[in-house]
Design an enzyme around this catalytic site. Structure first.
Site, PDB file in Angstrom:
ATOM      1  N   TYR A   1       4.351  -6.721  17.618  1.00  0.00           N
ATOM      2  CA  TYR A   1       4.560  -5.778  16.509  1.00  0.00           C
ATOM      3  C   TYR A   1       5.302  -4.540  17.000  1.00  0.00           C
ATOM      4  CZ  TYR A   1       3.372  -2.319  12.931  1.00  0.00           C
ATOM      5  OH  TYR A   1       3.436  -1.340  11.982  1.00  0.00           O
TER       6      TYR A   1
ATOM      7  N   THR B   1       1.567  -9.676   0.824  1.00  0.00           N
ATOM      8  CA  THR B   1       0.399  -8.783   0.796  1.00  0.00           C
ATOM      9  C   THR B   1       0.516  -7.754  -0.336  1.00  0.00           C
ATOM     10  OG1 THR B   1       1.445  -7.362   2.443  1.00  0.00           O
ATOM     11  CG2 THR B   1      -0.145  -8.964   3.258  1.00  0.00           C
ATOM     12  N   GLY B   2       1.725  -7.499  -0.786  1.00  0.00           N
ATOM     13  CA  GLY B   2       1.918  -6.585  -1.924  1.00  0.00           C
ATOM     14  C   GLY B   2       1.388  -7.194  -3.209  1.00  0.00           C
TER      15      GLY B   2
ATOM     16  N   ASP C   1      12.108 -12.350  -0.311  1.00  0.00           N
ATOM     17  CA  ASP C   1      11.781 -12.134   1.093  1.00  0.00           C
ATOM     18  C   ASP C   1      12.985 -11.468   1.758  1.00  0.00           C
ATOM     19  OD1 ASP C   1      11.309 -12.736   3.923  1.00  0.00           O
ATOM     20  OD2 ASP C   1       9.677 -13.970   3.113  1.00  0.00           O
TER      21      ASP C   1
ATOM     22  N   PHE D   1       0.844  -1.212   0.000  1.00  0.00           N
ATOM     23  CA  PHE D   1       0.000   0.000   0.000  1.00  0.00           C
ATOM     24  C   PHE D   1       0.878   1.261   0.000  1.00  0.00           C
ATOM     25  CE2 PHE D   1      -1.949   2.777   3.493  1.00  0.00           C
ATOM     26  CZ  PHE D   1      -2.542   3.659   2.591  1.00  0.00           C
TER      27      PHE D   1
END
Ligand code: UD1
Length: 306
Positions: free
Chosen positions: A142, A35-36, A54, A11
């Site tokens: 996180y 997720t990209g 990765d 995003f």
């Protein structure tokens, strides 16, 4: 200049890629496409190279990053909830992945390193607006890994004279933000519900507030940090210093879509914070920043986005 963007197909990364290419820079995107999406990236450009890699694959990343001038390190498991459910996997990417990228910078003598940290490191501190020297209080894996990454970056800055800028992102929103998980950013969920005329659930009374920053305003600052001689070694809140409540958001989305959302109220989410807001004095001073896109304009840009 030649800039490496980890998470460049995501995003925020895809907006950054677009802006750097528009400014005439060369960009290498490193993304594992978890997720990209390729469709987030510009179709064809001689100045764009994309590697499906990765950041945990240290040798692979090392092989594709020679000769760059700067790294903007955005790749991460961005879901706070995922970090709670899978701390080991998150740690491997969110902390070890950062160390990998710092080592890449050191080995290839890449001079500049820009890092996406998070307001999550402030935890549930309600002494607003939050200043950068507020003692950190990370509440999730996180946040712990973001804070740990900050400390490693500080070490590389002092030890190896790497030119570093660490930004603590507040709530970022804009086109291409994925609304598909219940833990997606609330604006992406709201816009999705308004566009598809589906019900929206407010957790709590709707009076909770966040400091929302439009993705294009945010990447403009990242561009400056990566390509201009920004003073090194700073940790900087990246927010607008403006609080917007969920009810205010809701009413703006309803006028924009000309549709009254079918809204219900449920209990607040466990661990939900009431208010969050950046003190962005440092950002204003170091980057001559003034908030550009207000919420109504930002929501309109999402609404009009193809
Ligand atoms: C962010 C994280 C969240 C984490 C929290 C820790 C993101 C997208 N979310 O949440 O995973 O636990 O920091 O402080 O990074 N809301 C609704 N209805 C919805 C979705 C959200 O009412 O369908 C509410 C939330 O309960 C919250 C507010 O909207 O009060 C904003 O939510 P969100 O966009 O997830 O941001 P944070 O709360 O800052």
């Amino acid at each position: 200049m030649h800039i490496i963007i980890t998470g460049g197909a995501g995003f925020i990364g895809s907006h950054l890629t677009e802006m750097l290419l528009d400014q005439g820079h060369s960009v290498t995107v490193i993304d594992n496409f978890s997720t990209g999406k390729r469709s987030n990236l510009p179709g064809s450009s001689n100045h764009l190279t994309v590697h499906e890699l990765d950041i945990c694959n240290f040798e692979g990343v090392l092989n594709h990053t020679k000769g760059a001038d700067a790294i903007v390190h955005l790749a991460a498991i961005a879901s706070v909830q995922a970090s709670v459910e899978a701390p080991r996997e998150t740690h491997a990417i969110n902390l070890d992945g950062t160390i990998n990228m710092l080592e890449v910078a050191r080995i290839h003598d890449i001079s500049t390193f820009v890092f996406a940290s998070s307001a999550a490191i402030y935890g549930n501190n309600q002494q607003l607006p939050l200043k950068e020297d507020t003692p950190p209080a990370p509440l999730t894996p996180y946040a712990v890994d973001k804070l740990g990454s900050e400390y490693y970056i500080d070490f590389y800055c002092r030890q190896f004279k790497l030119k570093t800028t660490t930004f603590r992102f507040f709530n970022v929103y804009g086109p291409r933000q994925d609304p598909s998980s219940p833990y997606s950013g609330v604006i992406s969920i709201l816009m999705d519900r308004a566009q598809n005329k589906r019900p929206f659930t407010v957790f709590g009374d709707g009076l909770q507030s966040r400091d929302f920053i439009f993705v294009k305003d945010l990447v403009e600052i990242l561009c400056k940090a990566a390509t201009q001689q920004a003073p090194s070694g700073n940790t900087i809140n990246l927010g607008n210093g403006i609080q917007t409540t969920l009810l205010e958001l809701l009413s703006t989305v309803e006028s924009l879509s000309n549709h009254k959302l079918d809204t219900s109220f449920e209990e607040p989410r466990p661990g939900d914070i009431k208010h969050s807001c950046a003190d962005n004095t440092r950002l204003r001073q170091l980057f001559s920043y003034t908030p550009k896109t207000n919420i109504a304009e930002g929501l309109k840009q999402i609404w009009d986005y193809e």
